[in-house]
Structures are given as C-alpha cells and as structure tokens.
Design a protein around this motif. Structure first.
Motif, mmCIF file in Angstrom:
data_model
loop_
_atom_site.group_PDB
_atom_site.id
_atom_site.type_symbol
_atom_site.label_atom_id
_atom_site.label_comp_id
_atom_site.label_asym_id
_atom_site.label_seq_id
_atom_site.Cartn_x
_atom_site.Cartn_y
_atom_site.Cartn_z
ATOM 1 N N ARG A 192 0.858 -1.193 0.000
ATOM 2 C CA ARG A 192 0.000 0.000 0.000
ATOM 3 C C ARG A 192 0.889 1.236 0.000
ATOM 4 N N TYR A 193 0.566 2.155 -0.889
ATOM 5 C CA TYR A 193 1.297 3.415 -0.980
ATOM 6 C C TYR A 193 0.296 4.543 -0.832
ATOM 7 N N SER A 194 0.610 5.481 0.036
ATOM 8 C CA SER A 194 -0.254 6.655 0.194
ATOM 9 C C SER A 194 0.601 7.907 0.065
ATOM 10 N N SER A 195 0.013 8.928 -0.506
ATOM 11 C CA SER A 195 0.735 10.168 -0.734
ATOM 12 C C SER A 195 -0.208 11.353 -0.569
ATOM 13 N N ARG A 196 0.291 12.374 0.071
ATOM 14 C CA ARG A 196 -0.483 13.611 0.200
ATOM 15 C C ARG A 196 -0.315 14.403 -1.085
ATOM 16 N N LEU A 197 -1.395 14.632 -1.791
ATOM 17 C CA LEU A 197 -1.337 15.308 -3.079
ATOM 18 C C LEU A 197 -1.325 16.821 -2.922
ATOM 19 N N ASN A 198 -2.081 17.319 -1.965
ATOM 20 C CA ASN A 198 -2.073 18.735 -1.596
ATOM 21 C C ASN A 198 -2.635 18.830 -0.182
ATOM 22 N N ASN A 199 -2.935 20.032 0.288
ATOM 23 C CA ASN A 199 -3.412 20.192 1.670
ATOM 24 C C ASN A 199 -4.759 19.521 1.927
ATOM 25 N N ASP A 200 -5.530 19.299 0.880
ATOM 26 C CA ASP A 200 -6.876 18.757 1.053
ATOM 27 C C ASP A 200 -7.104 17.406 0.380
ATOM 28 N N ALA A 201 -6.052 16.737 -0.095
ATOM 29 C CA ALA A 201 -6.270 15.469 -0.809
ATOM 30 C C ALA A 201 -5.136 14.472 -0.556
ATOM 31 N N TRP A 202 -5.544 13.208 -0.427
ATOM 32 C CA TRP A 202 -4.610 12.079 -0.300
ATOM 33 C C TRP A 202 -4.955 11.059 -1.368
ATOM 34 N N GLY A 203 -3.939 10.378 -1.897
ATOM 35 C CA GLY A 203 -4.138 9.257 -2.804
ATOM 36 C C GLY A 203 -3.620 7.997 -2.138
ATOM 37 N N VAL A 204 -4.369 6.900 -2.246
ATOM 38 C CA VAL A 204 -3.986 5.614 -1.654
ATOM 39 C C VAL A 204 -4.091 4.549 -2.748
ATOM 40 N N VAL A 205 -3.017 3.757 -2.930
ATOM 41 C CA VAL A 205 -2.977 2.736 -3.972
ATOM 42 C C VAL A 205 -2.529 1.413 -3.366
ATOM 43 N N ASP A 206 -3.209 0.316 -3.735
ATOM 44 C CA ASP A 206 -2.827 -1.046 -3.351
ATOM 45 C C ASP A 206 -2.373 -1.783 -4.597
ATOM 46 N N VAL A 207 -1.220 -2.471 -4.501
ATOM 47 C CA VAL A 207 -0.675 -3.234 -5.623
ATOM 48 C C VAL A 207 -0.369 -4.643 -5.137
ATOM 49 N N SER A 208 -0.799 -5.643 -5.898
ATOM 50 C CA SER A 208 -0.554 -7.033 -5.552
ATOM 51 C C SER A 208 0.930 -7.359 -5.706
ATOM 52 N N LEU A 209 1.477 -8.122 -4.759
ATOM 53 C CA LEU A 209 2.883 -8.511 -4.820
ATOM 54 C C LEU A 209 3.086 -9.875 -5.471
ATOM 55 N N GLU A 210 2.018 -10.522 -5.921
ATOM 56 C CA GLU A 210 2.149 -11.843 -6.527
ATOM 57 C C GLU A 210 2.958 -11.799 -7.823
ATOM 58 N N SER A 211 2.948 -10.680 -8.527
ATOM 59 C CA SER A 211 3.742 -10.596 -9.758
ATOM 60 C C SER A 211 5.238 -10.521 -9.456
ATOM 61 N N LEU A 212 5.601 -9.964 -8.295
ATOM 62 C CA LEU A 212 7.015 -9.885 -7.911
ATOM 63 C C LEU A 212 7.500 -11.143 -7.214
#
Length: 67
Positions: A21-41
């Motif tokens: 899971r990766y999360s990043s603050r995009l600006n003062n009012d927004a966050w993005g959260v992404v989940d990526v499967s590790l089965e390919s690695l």
C-alpha cells in the motif's frame, strides 16, 4: 501486508494475497492511496489469481467532511 478476501457466496473460497500500500499527500486537502498485488514480484504456485491495482482519492471539504 497480508489480506484475505471473502465472497458472499459459499461456493467461492476465501482468497489470501499480499499487497503493498502506498499513500501520498497530493495537496493540503487530498490524499491518494494505492494497493498493488505482490504476486507478480513474488510468485506463489498455490495462488491462481492476481489482484489488479486499486486505489482511492480522499478529499477534505471546507465543512470538515471527507469524500
């Protein structure tokens, strides 16, 4: 992280997989959260499926609520 998915049907078994899971603050009012499967690695011969990447955008509104 290890996760387990449950289907609402008794015919579909529970599925376990590993996600990054990766999360990043995009600006003062927004966050993005992404989940990526590790089965390919890190392939596991017991797992016959692969989760697609998924995520969400969380925005804060002026009244203090989030969407």
């Amino acid at each position: 992280m290890a996760v387990e998915f449950h289907a609402s049907s008794p015919l579909v078994p529970n599925r376990k997989c590993y996600l990054a899971r990766y999360s990043s603050r995009l600006n003062n009012d927004a966050w993005g959260v992404v989940d990526v499967s590790l089965e390919s690695l890190f392939p596991n011969p017991l797992i016959t499926y692969r989760r697609r990447p998924s995520g969400c955008l969380i925005e804060r509104f002026r009244d203090g609520l989030c969407m």
